[in-house]
Design a protein around this motif. Structure first.
Motif, mmCIF file in Angstrom:
data_model
loop_
_atom_site.group_PDB
_atom_site.id
_atom_site.type_symbol
_atom_site.label_atom_id
_atom_site.label_comp_id
_atom_site.label_asym_id
_atom_site.label_seq_id
_atom_site.Cartn_x
_atom_site.Cartn_y
_atom_site.Cartn_z
ATOM 1 N N TYR A 33 2.221 -3.937 -10.491
ATOM 2 C CA TYR A 33 0.860 -3.695 -10.966
ATOM 3 C C TYR A 33 0.234 -2.619 -10.087
ATOM 4 O O TYR A 33 0.378 -2.642 -8.861
ATOM 5 N N THR A 34 -0.470 -1.672 -10.700
ATOM 6 C CA THR A 34 -0.980 -0.508 -9.968
ATOM 7 C C THR A 34 -2.501 -0.495 -9.948
ATOM 8 O O THR A 34 -3.156 -0.632 -10.984
ATOM 9 N N TYR A 35 -3.042 -0.326 -8.745
ATOM 10 C CA TYR A 35 -4.492 -0.193 -8.551
ATOM 11 C C TYR A 35 -4.743 1.062 -7.719
ATOM 12 O O TYR A 35 -4.254 1.181 -6.595
ATOM 13 N N VAL A 36 -5.498 1.986 -8.290
ATOM 14 C CA VAL A 36 -5.791 3.256 -7.616
ATOM 15 C C VAL A 36 -7.038 3.099 -6.753
ATOM 16 O O VAL A 36 -8.023 2.469 -7.169
ATOM 17 N N ASP A 37 -7.006 3.675 -5.581
ATOM 18 C CA ASP A 37 -8.145 3.567 -4.671
ATOM 19 C C ASP A 37 -9.339 4.371 -5.186
ATOM 20 O O ASP A 37 -9.196 5.510 -5.637
ATOM 21 N N ALA A 38 -10.529 3.766 -5.098
ATOM 22 C CA ALA A 38 -11.759 4.402 -5.586
ATOM 23 C C ALA A 38 -12.850 4.384 -4.525
ATOM 24 O O ALA A 38 -14.044 4.274 -4.853
ATOM 25 N N LEU A 62 8.725 -11.739 -8.570
ATOM 26 C CA LEU A 62 7.518 -11.520 -7.776
ATOM 27 C C LEU A 62 6.484 -10.738 -8.587
ATOM 28 O O LEU A 62 6.834 -9.953 -9.468
ATOM 29 N N ARG A 63 5.228 -10.951 -8.268
ATOM 30 C CA ARG A 63 4.153 -10.086 -8.773
ATOM 31 C C ARG A 63 3.847 -9.086 -7.660
ATOM 32 O O ARG A 63 3.309 -9.466 -6.614
ATOM 33 N N ILE A 64 4.204 -7.837 -7.865
ATOM 34 C CA ILE A 64 4.048 -6.810 -6.823
ATOM 35 C C ILE A 64 2.842 -5.949 -7.157
ATOM 36 O O ILE A 64 2.842 -5.205 -8.148
ATOM 37 N N VAL A 65 1.803 -6.073 -6.356
ATOM 38 C CA VAL A 65 0.575 -5.299 -6.545
ATOM 39 C C VAL A 65 0.625 -4.088 -5.623
ATOM 40 O O VAL A 65 0.769 -4.233 -4.399
ATOM 41 N N THR A 66 0.533 -2.894 -6.185
ATOM 42 C CA THR A 66 0.551 -1.677 -5.374
ATOM 43 C C THR A 66 -0.854 -1.069 -5.318
ATOM 44 O O THR A 66 -1.528 -0.948 -6.345
ATOM 45 N N ILE A 67 -1.267 -0.728 -4.120
ATOM 46 C CA ILE A 67 -2.540 -0.040 -3.881
ATOM 47 C C ILE A 67 -2.191 1.428 -3.663
ATOM 48 O O ILE A 67 -1.523 1.776 -2.686
ATOM 49 N N VAL A 68 -2.625 2.285 -4.584
ATOM 50 C CA VAL A 68 -2.132 3.660 -4.621
ATOM 51 C C VAL A 68 -3.074 4.617 -3.890
ATOM 52 O O VAL A 68 -4.200 4.855 -4.305
ATOM 53 N N GLU A 69 -2.610 5.107 -2.779
ATOM 54 C CA GLU A 69 -3.175 6.209 -1.998
ATOM 55 C C GLU A 69 -4.672 6.083 -1.691
ATOM 56 O O GLU A 69 -5.526 6.769 -2.264
ATOM 57 N N PRO A 70 -5.009 5.195 -0.723
ATOM 58 C CA PRO A 70 -6.392 5.125 -0.253
ATOM 59 C C PRO A 70 -6.903 6.484 0.242
ATOM 60 O O PRO A 70 -6.142 7.284 0.807
ATOM 61 N N ASP A 71 -8.175 6.732 0.001
ATOM 62 C CA ASP A 71 -8.864 7.932 0.511
ATOM 63 C C ASP A 71 -8.215 9.236 0.065
ATOM 64 O O ASP A 71 -8.175 10.207 0.823
ATOM 65 N N SER A 72 -7.707 9.269 -1.165
ATOM 66 C CA SER A 72 -7.098 10.513 -1.642
ATOM 67 C C SER A 72 -7.983 11.199 -2.676
ATOM 68 O O SER A 72 -8.698 12.155 -2.351
ATOM 69 N N LEU A 73 -7.972 10.727 -3.893
ATOM 70 C CA LEU A 73 -8.732 11.394 -4.959
ATOM 71 C C LEU A 73 -10.214 11.550 -4.630
ATOM 72 O O LEU A 73 -10.793 12.613 -4.925
ATOM 73 N N PRO A 74 -10.899 10.560 -4.033
ATOM 74 C CA PRO A 74 -12.319 10.769 -3.714
ATOM 75 C C PRO A 74 -12.581 11.974 -2.813
ATOM 76 O O PRO A 74 -13.654 12.589 -2.896
ATOM 77 N N SER A 126 -1.185 3.367 -17.482
ATOM 78 C CA SER A 126 -0.347 3.356 -16.279
ATOM 79 C C SER A 126 -1.036 2.702 -15.086
ATOM 80 O O SER A 126 -0.407 2.513 -14.047
ATOM 81 N N VAL A 127 -2.327 2.377 -15.221
ATOM 82 C CA VAL A 127 -3.010 1.654 -14.144
ATOM 83 C C VAL A 127 -3.487 0.307 -14.659
ATOM 84 O O VAL A 127 -3.891 0.168 -15.816
ATOM 85 N N ASP A 128 -3.442 -0.670 -13.776
ATOM 86 C CA ASP A 128 -4.000 -1.988 -14.087
ATOM 87 C C ASP A 128 -5.431 -2.096 -13.614
ATOM 88 O O ASP A 128 -6.161 -2.991 -14.046
ATOM 89 N N GLY A 129 -5.827 -1.209 -12.722
ATOM 90 C CA GLY A 129 -7.197 -1.245 -12.253
ATOM 91 C C GLY A 129 -7.424 -0.319 -11.080
ATOM 92 O O GLY A 129 -6.598 0.542 -10.754
ATOM 93 N N PHE A 130 -8.565 -0.520 -10.436
ATOM 94 C CA PHE A 130 -8.964 0.269 -9.273
ATOM 95 C C PHE A 130 -9.398 -0.690 -8.163
ATOM 96 O O PHE A 130 -9.721 -1.856 -8.416
ATOM 97 N N ILE A 131 -9.402 -0.197 -6.950
ATOM 98 C CA ILE A 131 -9.819 -0.997 -5.801
ATOM 99 C C ILE A 131 -10.887 -0.254 -5.019
ATOM 100 O O ILE A 131 -10.814 0.974 -4.868
ATOM 101 N N VAL A 162 0.848 -1.193 0.000
ATOM 102 C CA VAL A 162 0.000 0.000 0.000
ATOM 103 C C VAL A 162 0.885 1.244 0.000
ATOM 104 O O VAL A 162 1.727 1.429 0.875
ATOM 105 N N ILE A 163 0.696 2.090 -1.001
ATOM 106 C CA ILE A 163 1.383 3.380 -1.108
ATOM 107 C C ILE A 163 0.479 4.417 -0.442
ATOM 108 O O ILE A 163 -0.620 4.707 -0.925
ATOM 109 N N TYR A 164 0.936 4.983 0.680
ATOM 110 C CA TYR A 164 -0.008 5.741 1.518
ATOM 111 C C TYR A 164 0.720 6.810 2.333
ATOM 112 O O TYR A 164 0.895 6.694 3.530
#
Length: 692
Positions: A452-457, A402-414, A489-494, A354-356
Motif C-alpha cells: 500500500y502506497t502513501y505519498v508524503d504531503a 503481510l500488509r506492507i505500507v510504504t511511505i513514499v519520499e518524505p519532504d520531496s514534492l512539497p 497507484s496511491v492508497d493515500g497521503f500522509i 519508508v522509501i527515502y
C-alpha cells in the motif's frame, strides 16, 4: 552502555622498569636479557621464556630503536594491528567504528593510519613503521609481549591482557556492568542472567564482573552465565542455553549489542516477549541497537510502556536494503514480521517501510541530506540500485500475507512548491528528478498486491496557506496521474511525517474570534488556514478527491512526537482578549514557531497508533521512531551525506522560514537517525495521552 573509541580514557605508564631490573627478575644477566629482546638465536628456550615472563610481569617497554634503524615516530604513520582473523575485520562493527575514529584523529595530526591483521595466537611481528595500536589482543598474546619490547611506540586498545603493563586507552567496562545491573534492579527485575564475552578478553571479564558484583551486593545469588564471542549467532546460542538452564529468568545482560540482538531473536522464537517477559540490555552502543526491536526504548526509564509499539523501518540509503552483520536489512525486518504474523491470528500483520533516498533528498535541509545527487547520475541509481531491489524483495511470495505500507519520499514534492530558491530544489524541479523518481517508485510498488502506497504531503505549517495548498494539490495530482495506474497507484497521503504539529488544538479552531479578531491574524497562526494536522489532513483529502483522486483516498497522520503533554500543556482556553496572548496561552503545541522541526524541546509522545481514529483518516501511525535524532546540534563528520543544519542548533536565532525565532532544538543531539536518549526521556515525560 560503553563509548566510542573517540572517548577512550588515556592511561599512561610512569616509572618504567629498566633492562637491568628485568634481567634481575628473570635471573639472567643484562646482556642475556638484551639478546632475548633483540631476537638472538643464541639463547635457550627456557631462558627466553624466563625473560618474556619478567617483561610481562613488569611491563617493560624498550624506548630505544634497534641499532641501525631510524627511530620510529608517529610522523611515520600509525599501524593498527588487529589480533583477529581477517574476515572479522570486515564483519565486526567494533573494528570499523574504532578504526574510523582513530583514522580521523590521526589524519588531523597530519599522518596516516595503516591496518594489518594477525591471527589470535600469532607471534610473528609484521613489518611496521611508526607507532602501533594493538587491538583485540587476548590473554598472554605473544605478539603483544613482543611489541612491548620492540622499541616501537605502542598503545593497547583496551586494558592489556594478563597484567601486561602497556600504555592503553579504555572505557570503564567494570562501571558499565555496574550501571547495567543497577538499571535492571531499579526496573524490578529479580532473576538476571548474563551472556559474557570471551573470558580471555579483559573488557569482557570487566563487564561481567561489574554486573555480577553489583547483583550479588544487592542480595542476588549465583548469576547464570553463558559465553559468546561478541557475535549475534553466539548470543542466540547462549540465550538458548540460558533458557534451558534458567527458564525463570526475567532479564539478560549481554556483553555486546550484537550478542543482545541474537539473544532477542532466541527469546522471540521461544515465545518470550521483550521486554514484557524478559528485559535485554546490551553494551557498546553499536548500530544494531538502533535497529533492534524494541531497540533502545526498553532500556530507558519508562520506555517499556512503548517499546513494543510499531514504528516504521526507514530505508534511507542503498546499503540499508541488504543490511549488515550489525544492522537488520529489509529482508530481516520482513522475516521478523512474518514470525510475528504467525502469532497474530487471522488478522494480517502490518509493517511500515519508508522509501527515502531520492537524489538531492531533502533539498532544503542539511541534517538529512542523502547519498545520491542528480548531477552524479543519481536518478538512474535511485531506480536501479534502490527502488528495483526493494520491489524485488517486497514481491517475494514469502511476504504475501503481510500488509506492507510504504511511505513514499518524505519532504520531496512539497519542496518543489515552496523551496525553489534552494539550488538543489531548483535542480530537482528543472530536471524533473523528484517527480520522475516518485512516479517510478509508485509504478514498482503499486504493482505488488499486498503493498500500500502513501505519498508524503508535508504538514499544515508548511502547506497550509492557500498560496501553497492549491499548487501542492495540483502537483500531487499531476505526479500521481502520470504513473501507469494513474491516481489508483496511491492508497493515500500522509501528513506530519517526523514532525511535531499537534493532531488537534483542543482550545481553538481556525474560526475562533478573540475580541472580534480572527486567530488567523495572530503571530503564531500567521494567516494560515489550519491550526492542526487533523483539520489540514481532512481538507487536503477533500481537495485531492475534488481534483480527481478516488473517493476512498486514505490519510495518515504521524503522531509519534506531537503529544505536547506535561506541565506546560494548557488545560483550557485563555481568557485573554488579545489575540496573540490568547493563542499563545491556549495552544498545546509549545514550539517557539510552527516551522521549527529539529529535536524540539518540550515535545511528547502523541496518540498511539490506531486504525480509523476519526472520519476521513485511515490511521494514526508512528513513522518516525521516537528517540531517533532529527539532526546533529553541531557539525559531526560522517559518511552518510548528513550535514549540519543550524535549525538543529539550540543557539540559532532563526531565519525567514521560521520568522527569525530561536530553533527550539535540544542540545547535544547526535546525527539524524541516531539514538538521542535525552530526547526520548523528554518525549516519555511529556506524552499525551500520558503513558499509563
Amino acid at each position: 552502555m560503553g563509548a566510542l573509541p573517540g572517548s577512550f580514557r588515556e592511561v599512561l605508564m610512569s616509572e618504567q622498569p629498566t633492562l637491568a631490573q628485568v634481567a634481575a627478575a628473570a635471573g639472567v644477566s643484562p646482556a642475556t636479557a638484551s639478546r632475548v629482546l633483540t631476537g638472538s638465536v643464541r639463547v635457550s628456550t627456557s631462558t627466553r621464556r624466563q625473560v618474556y615472563d619478567a617483561v610481562s610481569r613488569m611491563g617493560y617497554v624498550r624506548h630505544r630503536a634497534p641499532r641501525g634503524s631510524a627511530a620510529r615516530t608517529a610522523a611515520d604513520g600509525v599501524t593498527a594491528v588487529i589480533c583477529d582473523h581477517l574476515p572479522r575485520l570486515f564483519s565486526e562493527p567494533y573494528y570499523a567504528r574504532l578504526l574510523s575514529a582513530a583514522g580521523n584523529v590521526i589524519a588531523e595530526h597530519g599522518t596516516h593510519l595503516m591496518v594489518t591483521t594477525v591471527t589470535p595466537n600469532s607471534s610473528t611481528l609484521p613489518a611496521l613503521s611508526g607507532a602501533v595500536l594493538i587491538v583485540g589482543a587476548r590473554e598472554r598474546h605473544p605478539l603483544a609481549i613482543k611489541l612491548s619490547t620492540s622499541g616501537v611506540p605502542v598503545r593497547n586498545i583496551g586494558r592489556p591482557p594478563h597484567d601486561l603493563k602497556l600504555p592503553y586507552a579504555d572505557v570503564d567496562n567494570l562501571d558499565g556492568g555496574r550501571q547495567a545491573a543497577e538499571h535492571l534492579l531499579l526496573s524490578g527485575r529479580r532473576s538476571v542472567a548474563a551472556i559474557g564475552g570471551p573470558p580471555s578478553l579483559p573488557a569482557a571479564r570487566d563487564r561481567l564482573d561489574g554486573l555480577v558484583r553489583t547483583l550479588q551486593a544487592a542480595g542476588h545469588g549465583e548469576v547464570p552465565v553463558a559465553y559468546g564471542d561478541f557475535t549475534a549467532a553466539s548470543g542466540t546460542h547462549a540465550m538458548q542455553w540460558l533458557l534451558r538452564h534458567a527458564p525463570g529468568l526475567d532479564a539478560v545482560f549481554a556483553a555486546s549489542d550484537l550478542m543482545a540482538a541474537g539473544a532477542i531473536q532466541a527469546l522471540r522464537r521461544a515465545g518470550r516477549r521483550v521486554p514484557a517477559d524478559v528485559a535485554v540490555i546490551g553494551f557498546d552502543d553499536a548500530p544494531v541497537a538502533r535497529h533492534t526491536v524494541p531497540a533502545k526504548a526498553a532500556a530507558e526509564p519508562g520506555g517499556a510502556a512503548v517499546a513494543n509499539t510499531s514504528t516504521a523501518v526507514w530505508m534511507d540509503r542503498i546499503a540499508a536494503i541488504a543490511g549488515s552483520s550489525s544492522v537488520m536489512g529489509l529482508r530481516a525486518h520482513l522475516d521478523e514480521a512474518v514470525r510475528q504474523d504467525a502469532a497474530n491470528g487471522a488478522t494480517p500483520l502490518t509493517i511500515q517501510v519508508v522509501i527515502y533516498d531520492l537524489p538531492n533528498r531533502d533539498c532544503s535541509a542539511l541534517a538529512s541530506n542523502g547519498e545520491l545527487l542528480i548531477a552524479e547520475n543519481g536518478l538512474n541509481r535511485y531506480k536501479a540500485e534502490y527502488i528495483d531491489p526493494i520491489a524485488t524483495i517486497l514481491r517475494d511470495p514469502a511476504y504475501a500475507n503481510l500488509r506492507i505500507v510504504t511511505i513514499v519520499e518524505p519532504d520531496s514534492l512539497p519542496n518543489l512548491v515552496t523551496n525553489l530558491s534552494f539550488p538543489k530544489c531548483a535542480e530537482a524541479n528543472s530536471t524533473g528528478a523528484y517527480v520522475e523518481g516518485v512516479q517510478y517508485a509508485l509504478n514498482k510498488l503499486h504493482a505488488i498486491p499486498n503493498v500500500y502506497t502513501y505519498v508524503d504531503a508535508a504538514h499544515h505549517a508548511w502547506l497550509g496557506w492557500d498560496s501553497n495548498f492549491g499548487p501542492s494539490v495540483n502537483l500531487f495530482h499531476t505526479t500521481v496521474a502520470g504513473t501507469t495506474a494513474g491516481v489508483d497507484s496511491v492508497d493515500g497521503f500522509i501528513v506530519n511525517t517526523a514532525n511535531y504539529s499537534a493532531t488537534k488544538e483542543p482550545h481553538f479552531t481556525i474560526d475562533t474570534l478573540v475580541n472580534g479578531t480572527s486567530v488567523r491574524q495572530s503571530r503564531w497562526v500567521d494567516w494560515n488556514y489550519y491550526v492542526d494536522e487533523s483539520s489540514f489532513a481532512k481538507a487536503l483529502r477533500d481537495a485531492l478527491i475534488a481534483k480527481g483522486f478516488k473517493q476512498g483516498l486514505g490519510m495518515l497522520i504521524d503522531t509519534s512526537r506531537n503529544g505536547w503533554g506535561g506541565a506546560a500543556r494548557p488545560g483550557a482556553a485563555s481568557t485573554s482578549t488579545d489575540v496573540n496572548t490568547f493563542v499563545n496561552e491556549s495552544r498545546v503545541d509549545r514550539r517557539t514557531h510552527a516551522g521549527n522541526w529539529c529535536n524540539q524541546s518540550g515535545a511528547g509522545l502523541g496518540a498511539r497508533p490506531a486504525a480509523s481514529p476519526e472520519a476521513g483518516l485511515d490511521a494514526y501511525v508512528w513513522i518516525k521512531p521516537p528517540g531517533e535524532s532529527d539532526g546533529a546540534s553541531s557539525d559531526i563528520p560522517n559518511d552518510e551525506g548528513k550535514k549540519f543544519d543550524r535549525m538543529c542548533d539550540p543557539t540559532y536565532t532563526g531565519n525567514n522560514l521560521n520568522g527569525n525565532n530561536m530553533s527550539g532544538a535540544l542540545g547535544n543531539a547526535p546525527l539524524s537517525g541516531r539514538w538521542f536518549s535525552a530526547q526520548f526521556r523528554e518525549l516519555v515525560q511529556n506524552a499525551y495521552p500520558p503513558l499509563s
